[in-house]
Write a protein that holds these residues in place. Structure first.
Motif, PDB file in Angstrom:
ATOM      1  N   VAL A 182       0.854  -1.176   0.000  1.00 27.20           N
ATOM      2  CA  VAL A 182       0.000   0.000   0.000  1.00 27.20           C
ATOM      3  C   VAL A 182       0.896   1.234   0.000  1.00 27.20           C
ATOM      4  O   VAL A 182       1.875   1.308   0.724  1.00 27.20           O
ATOM      5  CB  VAL A 182      -0.955   0.019   1.213  1.00 27.20           C
ATOM      6  N   ARG A 183       0.561   2.182  -0.850  1.00 26.17           N
ATOM      7  CA  ARG A 183       1.312   3.436  -0.890  1.00 26.17           C
ATOM      8  C   ARG A 183       0.737   4.405   0.134  1.00 26.17           C
ATOM      9  O   ARG A 183      -0.472   4.613   0.202  1.00 26.17           O
ATOM     10  CB  ARG A 183       1.246   4.056  -2.282  1.00 26.17           C
ATOM     11  N   VAL A 184       1.612   4.983   0.940  1.00 19.00           N
ATOM     12  CA  VAL A 184       1.221   5.990   1.922  1.00 19.00           C
ATOM     13  C   VAL A 184       1.624   7.353   1.376  1.00 19.00           C
ATOM     14  O   VAL A 184       2.784   7.563   0.999  1.00 19.00           O
ATOM     15  CB  VAL A 184       1.893   5.726   3.280  1.00 19.00           C
ATOM     16  N   ALA A 188      10.653   9.059   0.319  1.00 20.00           N
ATOM     17  CA  ALA A 188      11.527   9.490   1.405  1.00 20.00           C
ATOM     18  C   ALA A 188      11.130  10.853   1.952  1.00 20.00           C
ATOM     19  O   ALA A 188      11.418  11.172   3.112  1.00 20.00           O
ATOM     20  CB  ALA A 188      12.981   9.524   0.924  1.00 20.00           C
ATOM     21  N   ASP A 189      10.443  11.667   1.131  1.00 18.65           N
ATOM     22  CA  ASP A 189      10.071  13.010   1.573  1.00 18.65           C
ATOM     23  C   ASP A 189       8.606  13.106   1.998  1.00 18.65           C
ATOM     24  O   ASP A 189       8.023  14.190   2.000  1.00 18.65           O
ATOM     25  CB  ASP A 189      10.358  14.031   0.470  1.00 18.65           C
ATOM     26  N   ALA A 197       2.063  19.453   3.540  1.00 21.21           N
ATOM     27  CA  ALA A 197       3.072  18.392   3.544  1.00 21.21           C
ATOM     28  C   ALA A 197       3.946  18.519   2.300  1.00 21.21           C
ATOM     29  O   ALA A 197       4.016  17.625   1.458  1.00 21.21           O
ATOM     30  CB  ALA A 197       2.397  17.032   3.591  1.00 21.21           C
ATOM     31  N   GLY A 198       4.629  19.636   2.190  1.00 21.36           N
ATOM     32  CA  GLY A 198       5.416  19.933   1.004  1.00 21.36           C
ATOM     33  C   GLY A 198       4.609  20.767   0.035  1.00 21.36           C
ATOM     34  O   GLY A 198       3.384  20.920   0.161  1.00 21.36           O
ATOM     35  N   ALA A 256       1.732  16.479  -5.708  1.00 25.93           N
ATOM     36  CA  ALA A 256       1.177  15.970  -6.966  1.00 25.93           C
ATOM     37  C   ALA A 256       2.048  14.847  -7.531  1.00 25.93           C
ATOM     38  O   ALA A 256       1.531  13.836  -8.042  1.00 25.93           O
ATOM     39  CB  ALA A 256       1.048  17.101  -7.981  1.00 25.93           C
ATOM     40  N   ASP A 257       3.362  15.006  -7.462  1.00 26.08           N
ATOM     41  CA  ASP A 257       4.256  13.932  -7.919  1.00 26.08           C
ATOM     42  C   ASP A 257       4.065  12.674  -7.083  1.00 26.08           C
ATOM     43  O   ASP A 257       4.070  11.556  -7.615  1.00 26.08           O
ATOM     44  CB  ASP A 257       5.710  14.390  -7.836  1.00 26.08           C
TER      45      ASP A 257
END
Length: 318
Positions: free
Chosen positions: A13-15, A46-47, A56-57, A63-64
């Motif tokens: 799962v992508r967080v 990592a970011d 959060a950035g 978006a990336d």
């Protein structure tokens, strides 16, 4: 409506963090719940813990991160770190087509309502449920329910109260009746802010779920009035109200304001669902078909939502 495949033990799962930045301690505890309790393999950039102002950035980073999560061929779901603010800034940069072609579950709530609205409108069912930073605070019953919902392994709907993952009971009927349709909605604040944009959900024939946090009664009134003036409630089939956390003041209760507006719509409605900003945040399948049951006085059974056709696991169209 496309139903993404169910999650299985060992799935990646992508967080992601599409909204506000987060505190590291509850985030790490949530990752442990994902891996040790739910048997999933969280993967992130990592970011992911980046901070830029109240986000959060910057928008480009977030978006990336979204596009990478969507494109990850191993990932079966995208789980948001938290809500806060910022997801609606990403809407113009998000193309739903890749997720329609290769569906993944999106899980989140609060500010993530903006992403749910975009994907539900495009034809993909999503999960309104706890973000990573909330997972370690969930009571066991909410975790069992979340696991059953993500795995789409619950018994069929039809019981009273529903089994974990098959539905959710409320506390009271606002207006008795019964209605079926796609379950849409989320944060009342976000739904109001989306009105008049290309991303607002189409509510005709739908069951509308509403919840909110830290909004004074007059603000709830403003959001509901805005939606009514915009014609957003036209044709809505039913209303299900979740948690209105910290929404009272010395002059009024938020629940009374919302109840009054719902009664004016004249459709079946229930309140008191355990879904929203409290620790007992039970998940809901947005975009999927649901049945709202609001018993009249003297009728048996609890006020409830039943998640029709959600079980089965392999994805498909509902």
């Amino acid at each position: 409506m496309i139903l993404p495949p169910a999650l299985r033990p060992g799935d990646v799962v992508r967080v992601i963090a599409p909204s506000s930045s987060f505190d590291p301690e509850p985030f790490e505890r949530g990752l442990t719940v994902l891996s040790a309790r739910l048997g999933l393999r969280p993967r992130m950039r990592a970011d992911v813990a980046a901070r830029w102002r109240y986000l959060a950035g910057d928008d480009a980073r977030r978006a990336d991160e979204w596009r990478e999560a969507v494109a990850d061929p191993e990932a079966r779901a995208i789980i948001c770190a938290r809500g806060g603010y910022g997801a609606m800034r990403l809407l113009p940069a998000i193309d739903p087509a890749p997720l329609l072609a290769h569906p993944k579950l999106l899980v989140g709530f609060s500010d993530v309502t903006a992403l749910h609205a975009l994907l539900n409108r495009a034809g993909l069912a999503t999960v309104h449920g706890p973000g990573v930073t909330q997972l370690a605070r969930l009571p066991e019953e909410a975790l069992v329910h979340l696991e059953a919902l993500l795995r789409r392994s619950a018994p069929p709907a039809g019981g009273a109260p529903p089994a974990p993952g098959a539905g959710l009971a409320g506390c009271a009927s606002v207006r008795p009746g019964r209605a079926s349709g796609p379950l849409l909605g989320g944060s009342l604040t976000l739904l109001s802010h989306l009105a008049g944009t290309p991303y607002a959900p189409r509510l005709e024939g739908a069951i509308l779920f509403l919840e909110d946090v830290a909004e004074k009664p007059y603000r709830l009134d403003r959001y509901l009035t805005h939606l009514a003036l915009a014609g957003a409630f036209r044709g809505v089939a039913g209303i299900a109200v979740g948690q209105l956390t910290g929404c009272d003041d010395q002059n009024a209760h938020g629940a009374d304001v919302v109840r009054e507006a719902i009664l004016a719509l004249g459709v079946p409605a229930i309140e008191g669902l355990s879904a929203g900003h409290e620790d007992a945040n039970f998940a809901l399948p947005l975009g999927a078909r649901a049945t709202l049951i609001a018993p009249a006085p003297g009728e048996g059974g609890a006020p409830r939502l039943e998640f029709d056709g959600w079980t089965g696991g392999e994805g498909g169209v509902a």
